[in-house]
Enzyme design. Structure first.
Site, PDB file in Angstrom:
ATOM      1  N   ARG A 122      -3.674  66.918 -19.241  1.00  0.00           N
ATOM      2  CA  ARG A 122      -2.741  67.341 -20.698  1.00  0.00           C
ATOM      3  C   ARG A 122      -3.596  68.090 -21.349  1.00  0.00           C
ATOM      4  O   ARG A 122      -2.881  68.908 -21.977  1.00  0.00           O
ATOM      5  CB  ARG A 122      -2.649  65.894 -21.153  1.00  0.00           C
ATOM      6  N   ASN A 132       2.074  62.593 -32.060  1.00  0.00           N
ATOM      7  CA  ASN A 132       1.622  63.506 -31.219  1.00  0.00           C
ATOM      8  C   ASN A 132       0.466  63.755 -31.154  1.00  0.00           C
ATOM      9  O   ASN A 132      -0.244  63.975 -32.320  1.00  0.00           O
ATOM     10  CB  ASN A 132       2.746  64.834 -31.266  1.00  0.00           C
ATOM     11  N   HIS A 145      -1.716  58.770 -33.931  1.00  0.00           N
ATOM     12  CA  HIS A 145      -2.226  58.768 -32.644  1.00  0.00           C
ATOM     13  C   HIS A 145      -3.562  59.418 -31.895  1.00  0.00           C
ATOM     14  O   HIS A 145      -3.712  59.447 -30.750  1.00  0.00           O
ATOM     15  CB  HIS A 145      -1.077  58.608 -31.345  1.00  0.00           C
ATOM     16  N   CYS A 171     -22.820  63.451 -25.719  1.00  0.00           N
ATOM     17  CA  CYS A 171     -22.650  63.692 -27.231  1.00  0.00           C
ATOM     18  C   CYS A 171     -23.258  64.768 -27.914  1.00  0.00           C
ATOM     19  O   CYS A 171     -24.520  64.651 -27.985  1.00  0.00           O
ATOM     20  CB  CYS A 171     -22.599  62.379 -27.846  1.00  0.00           C
ATOM     21  N   ASN A 214      17.221  63.464 -33.395  1.00  0.00           N
ATOM     22  CA  ASN A 214      16.860  63.286 -32.199  1.00  0.00           C
ATOM     23  C   ASN A 214      18.020  63.708 -31.236  1.00  0.00           C
ATOM     24  O   ASN A 214      18.996  63.991 -31.563  1.00  0.00           O
ATOM     25  CB  ASN A 214      16.738  61.590 -31.787  1.00  0.00           C
ATOM     26  N   LEU A 215      17.535  63.900 -29.860  1.00  0.00           N
ATOM     27  CA  LEU A 215      18.266  64.430 -28.832  1.00  0.00           C
ATOM     28  C   LEU A 215      19.480  63.381 -28.707  1.00  0.00           C
ATOM     29  O   LEU A 215      20.642  63.552 -28.573  1.00  0.00           O
ATOM     30  CB  LEU A 215      17.795  64.393 -27.556  1.00  0.00           C
ATOM     31  N   ALA A 234      15.681  69.504 -30.840  1.00  0.00           N
ATOM     32  CA  ALA A 234      14.858  69.484 -32.082  1.00  0.00           C
ATOM     33  C   ALA A 234      14.949  71.161 -32.472  1.00  0.00           C
ATOM     34  O   ALA A 234      14.856  71.343 -33.723  1.00  0.00           O
ATOM     35  CB  ALA A 234      13.512  69.155 -31.870  1.00  0.00           C
TER      36      ALA A 234
HETATM   37  C1  BJW Z   1      14.079  64.826 -27.811  1.00  0.00           C
HETATM   38  C2  BJW Z   1      14.246  65.988 -27.127  1.00  0.00           C
HETATM   39  C3  BJW Z   1      14.372  67.419 -27.809  1.00  0.00           C
HETATM   40  C4  BJW Z   1      13.466  64.273 -25.728  1.00  0.00           C
HETATM   41  N1  BJW Z   1      14.769  67.446 -29.108  1.00  0.00           N
HETATM   42  N2  BJW Z   1      14.550  65.138 -29.188  1.00  0.00           N
HETATM   43  C5  BJW Z   1       5.594  43.512 -29.228  1.00  0.00           C
HETATM   44  C6  BJW Z   1       6.403  43.630 -30.419  1.00  0.00           C
HETATM   45  C7  BJW Z   1       5.757  44.928 -31.124  1.00  0.00           C
HETATM   46  C8  BJW Z   1       4.801  45.393 -31.051  1.00  0.00           C
HETATM   47  C9  BJW Z   1       4.065  45.091 -29.921  1.00  0.00           C
HETATM   48  C10 BJW Z   1       4.509  44.035 -29.031  1.00  0.00           C
HETATM   49  N3  BJW Z   1       3.418  44.268 -27.961  1.00  0.00           N
HETATM   50  C11 BJW Z   1       2.649  45.127 -28.271  1.00  0.00           C
HETATM   51  C12 BJW Z   1       2.757  45.660 -29.342  1.00  0.00           C
HETATM   52  C13 BJW Z   1       1.896  46.812 -30.112  1.00  0.00           C
HETATM   53  C14 BJW Z   1       2.185  48.013 -29.444  1.00  0.00           C
HETATM   54  C15 BJW Z   1       3.671  48.318 -29.133  1.00  0.00           C
HETATM   55  O1  BJW Z   1       4.300  49.018 -29.883  1.00  0.00           O
HETATM   56  N4  BJW Z   1       4.077  48.138 -27.872  1.00  0.00           N
HETATM   57  C16 BJW Z   1       5.527  48.437 -27.534  1.00  0.00           C
HETATM   58  C17 BJW Z   1       5.393  49.076 -26.289  1.00  0.00           C
HETATM   59  C18 BJW Z   1       6.291  47.327 -27.914  1.00  0.00           C
HETATM   60  N5  BJW Z   1       1.642  49.012 -30.192  1.00  0.00           N
HETATM   61  C19 BJW Z   1       0.476  49.292 -30.121  1.00  0.00           C
HETATM   62  O2  BJW Z   1      -0.598  48.703 -29.608  1.00  0.00           O
HETATM   63  C20 BJW Z   1      -0.157  50.117 -31.578  1.00  0.00           C
HETATM   64  N6  BJW Z   1      -1.129  49.632 -32.083  1.00  0.00           N
HETATM   65  C21 BJW Z   1      -1.054  48.384 -32.897  1.00  0.00           C
HETATM   66  O3  BJW Z   1       0.037  48.122 -32.903  1.00  0.00           O
HETATM   67  O4  BJW Z   1      -2.157  48.233 -33.652  1.00  0.00           O
HETATM   68  C22 BJW Z   1      -1.807  46.862 -34.529  1.00  0.00           C
HETATM   69  C23 BJW Z   1      -1.324  47.267 -35.780  1.00  0.00           C
HETATM   70  C24 BJW Z   1      -0.079  46.325 -36.506  1.00  0.00           C
HETATM   71  C25 BJW Z   1       0.301  46.559 -37.509  1.00  0.00           C
HETATM   72  C26 BJW Z   1       0.081  47.790 -38.246  1.00  0.00           C
HETATM   73  C27 BJW Z   1      -1.115  48.628 -37.639  1.00  0.00           C
HETATM   74  C28 BJW Z   1      -1.653  48.389 -36.418  1.00  0.00           C
HETATM   75  C29 BJW Z   1      -0.859  51.499 -30.777  1.00  0.00           C
HETATM   76  C30 BJW Z   1       0.248  52.439 -30.206  1.00  0.00           C
HETATM   77  C31 BJW Z   1      -0.544  53.640 -29.342  1.00  0.00           C
HETATM   78  C32 BJW Z   1       0.703  54.486 -28.691  1.00  0.00           C
HETATM   79  N7  BJW Z   1      -0.069  55.339 -27.812  1.00  0.00           N
HETATM   80  C33 BJW Z   1       0.579  56.280 -27.097  1.00  0.00           C
HETATM   81  C34 BJW Z   1      -0.252  57.047 -26.255  1.00  0.00           C
HETATM   82  C35 BJW Z   1      -1.220  58.016 -27.286  1.00  0.00           C
HETATM   83  C36 BJW Z   1      -2.069  58.934 -26.730  1.00  0.00           C
HETATM   84  C37 BJW Z   1      -1.272  59.828 -25.702  1.00  0.00           C
HETATM   85  O5  BJW Z   1      -0.333  60.675 -26.118  1.00  0.00           O
HETATM   86  O6  BJW Z   1      -1.601  59.495 -24.410  1.00  0.00           O
HETATM   87  O7  BJW Z   1       1.275  57.079 -28.073  1.00  0.00           O
HETATM   88  S1  BJW Z   1       1.899  55.665 -26.039  1.00  0.00           S
HETATM   89  C38 BJW Z   1       3.083  56.871 -26.322  1.00  0.00           C
HETATM   90  O8  BJW Z   1       4.136  56.396 -27.011  1.00  0.00           O
HETATM   91  C39 BJW Z   1       2.259  57.952 -27.415  1.00  0.00           C
HETATM   92  C40 BJW Z   1       3.335  58.171 -28.275  1.00  0.00           C
HETATM   93  O9  BJW Z   1       2.793  58.725 -29.543  1.00  0.00           O
HETATM   94  C41 BJW Z   1       4.102  56.958 -28.271  1.00  0.00           C
HETATM   95  C42 BJW Z   1       5.386  57.200 -28.899  1.00  0.00           C
HETATM   96  O10 BJW Z   1       6.312  57.864 -28.044  1.00  0.00           O
HETATM   97  P1  BJW Z   1       7.437  58.890 -28.666  1.00  0.00           P
HETATM   98  O11 BJW Z   1       6.739  59.842 -29.314  1.00  0.00           O
HETATM   99  O12 BJW Z   1       8.423  58.078 -29.333  1.00  0.00           O
HETATM  100  O13 BJW Z   1       7.950  59.405 -27.185  1.00  0.00           O
HETATM  101  P2  BJW Z   1       9.234  58.945 -26.019  1.00  0.00           P
HETATM  102  O14 BJW Z   1       8.966  59.576 -24.871  1.00  0.00           O
HETATM  103  O15 BJW Z   1       9.278  57.346 -26.299  1.00  0.00           O
HETATM  104  O16 BJW Z   1      10.416  59.338 -27.007  1.00  0.00           O
HETATM  105  C43 BJW Z   1      11.030  60.799 -27.067  1.00  0.00           C
HETATM  106  C44 BJW Z   1      12.132  60.947 -27.763  1.00  0.00           C
HETATM  107  O17 BJW Z   1      12.451  62.398 -28.051  1.00  0.00           O
HETATM  108  C45 BJW Z   1      13.453  60.170 -27.164  1.00  0.00           C
HETATM  109  O18 BJW Z   1      14.133  59.719 -27.786  1.00  0.00           O
HETATM  110  C46 BJW Z   1      14.034  61.594 -26.490  1.00  0.00           C
HETATM  111  O19 BJW Z   1      15.565  61.408 -26.589  1.00  0.00           O
HETATM  112  C47 BJW Z   1      13.883  62.526 -27.495  1.00  0.00           C
HETATM  113  N8  BJW Z   1      13.736  63.862 -27.037  1.00  0.00           N
HETATM  114  N9  BJW Z   1      13.806  65.835 -25.940  1.00  0.00           N
HETATM  115  C48 BJW Z   1      15.000  66.013 -29.922  1.00  0.00           C
HETATM  116  N10 BJW Z   1      14.573  68.502 -27.198  1.00  0.00           N
END
Ligand code: BJW
Length: 243
Positions: A64, A99, A116, A143, A209-210, A227
């Site tokens: 990536r 992102n 993130h 490092c 959003n899309l 977007a």
């Molecule tokens: C377009 C388009 C175009 C397409 N124009 N739009 C149960 C309940 C609640 C929470 C949890 C649970 N079990 C576990 C959790 C916590 C967990 C979580 O949320 N899990 C869920 C799966 C349920 N979260 C965590 O563990 C986080 N940490 C945490 O909670 O710590 C404790 C805490 C608590 C309270 C406060 C603070 C802290 C950490 C999450 C880390 C996520 N990491 C990743 C990888 C990062 C590195 C990498 O890039 O590899 O982050 S996962 C991945 O998802 C990445 C993204 O940033 C993240 C979000 O994804 P995003 O950006 O929404 O992408 P998509 O693909 O899902 O959506 C794209 C959208 O774009 C779509 O809607 C399309 O329609 C649209 N689109 N083309 C406009 N042209």
């Protein structure tokens, strides 16, 4: 249309997700052709996966990182529009992105909060140092600060880890007049909860959003489409308020 706090808004929080970078050539996660359709997140995006098989996780992020630096990957009109919004003195705009790419910066934004982490940085598990890292990482990488070998990891936030700058983001959400969510599916917390936090503080909430996201019903206003079209149009409507 604003139904709540100060309007025209002064304090704005913008949250972006993978959808804003899709038209720049980067993959989203949960779309049909997204990253999680090709690889299990449990294998590459958790601390347990890194402990179990660091070479596999490094290979995933190396690919990536190389992709991000492909010449074809460039910021699009949505990134550039948000840079114009941030530069407008009438507003205080906090740009928060999920992102790990650098397309907001390359699109002209000077202050971007990467909750993130950042793909072009590496973090040392031995000394905690964070270093710019445009090249590959492997299990023997050294490092530059403490000379520990094999302790560098991508500076990204995996599932189960605490996202960055949460205190600052939550304070801004509580105080903002307008919250705009762009290109995110609303599946991942805590980012998915930001709309509720902004609403609780009385902000007007807008989804760009899309298609409607998981949390679409929580937004007071929504515009759906690519977007690169809907973000510039929405930003221009805000900038017009400022004149
Ligand atoms: C377009 C388009 C175009 C397409 N124009 N739009 C149960 C309940 C609640 C929470 C949890 C649970 N079990 C576990 C959790 C916590 C967990 C979580 O949320 N899990 C869920 C799966 C349920 N979260 C965590 O563990 C986080 N940490 C945490 O909670 O710590 C404790 C805490 C608590 C309270 C406060 C603070 C802290 C950490 C999450 C880390 C996520 N990491 C990743 C990888 C990062 C590195 C990498 O890039 O590899 O982050 S996962 C991945 O998802 C990445 C993204 O940033 C993240 C979000 O994804 P995003 O950006 O929404 O992408 P998509 O693909 O899902 O959506 C794209 C959208 O774009 C779509 O809607 C399309 O329609 C649209 N689109 N083309 C406009 N042209």
């Amino acid at each position: 249309m604003a139904l709540t706090k100060d309007w025209p808004p002064r304090r704005i929080v913008v949250l972006t997700g993978a959808g804003i970078s899709k038209e720049s050539g980067l993959d989203t996660f949960r779309d049909k052709d997204g990253l999680w359709s090709r690889v299990r997140l449990e294998d590459v995006a958790t601390p347990e996966a890194f402990r179990r098989d660091p070479a596999r996780v490094q290979a995933f992020y190396n690919a990536r990182r190389q992709g991000l630096q492909d010449r074809a990957v460039q910021p699009n009109a949505a990134h550039r529009a948000l840079a114009r919004l941030q530069a407008a003195p009438r507003f205080e705009t906090l740009l928060v992105t999920q992102n790990i790419d650098d397309l907001h910066e390359r699109g002209g934004s000077t202050q971007v909060l990467h909750m993130h982490g950042e793909l072009l940085k590496a973090e040392c598990l031995a000394c905690g140092g964070v270093h710019l890292w445009p090249g590959d990482l492997d299990t023997a990488s050294l490092c530059p600060a403490c000379a520990a070998r094999g302790r560098l990891r991508p500076q990204v936030v995996w599932f189960g880890e605490m996202p960055l700058e949460m205190e600052r983001i939550q304070a801004a959400l509580a105080a903002c007049d307008l919250f705009v969510s762009i290109g995110t599916s609303g599946n991942v917390y805590p980012a998915a909860g930001f709309v509720a936090e902004a609403r609780a503080g009385g902000a007007h909430t807008v989804e760009l959003n899309l298609e409607p996201s998981e949390g679409a019903r929580l937004f007071r206003e929504a515009h759906h489409g690519p977007a690169s079209e809907i973000v510039p149009a929405y930003v221009e409507s805000l900038l017009a308020l400022a004149t």
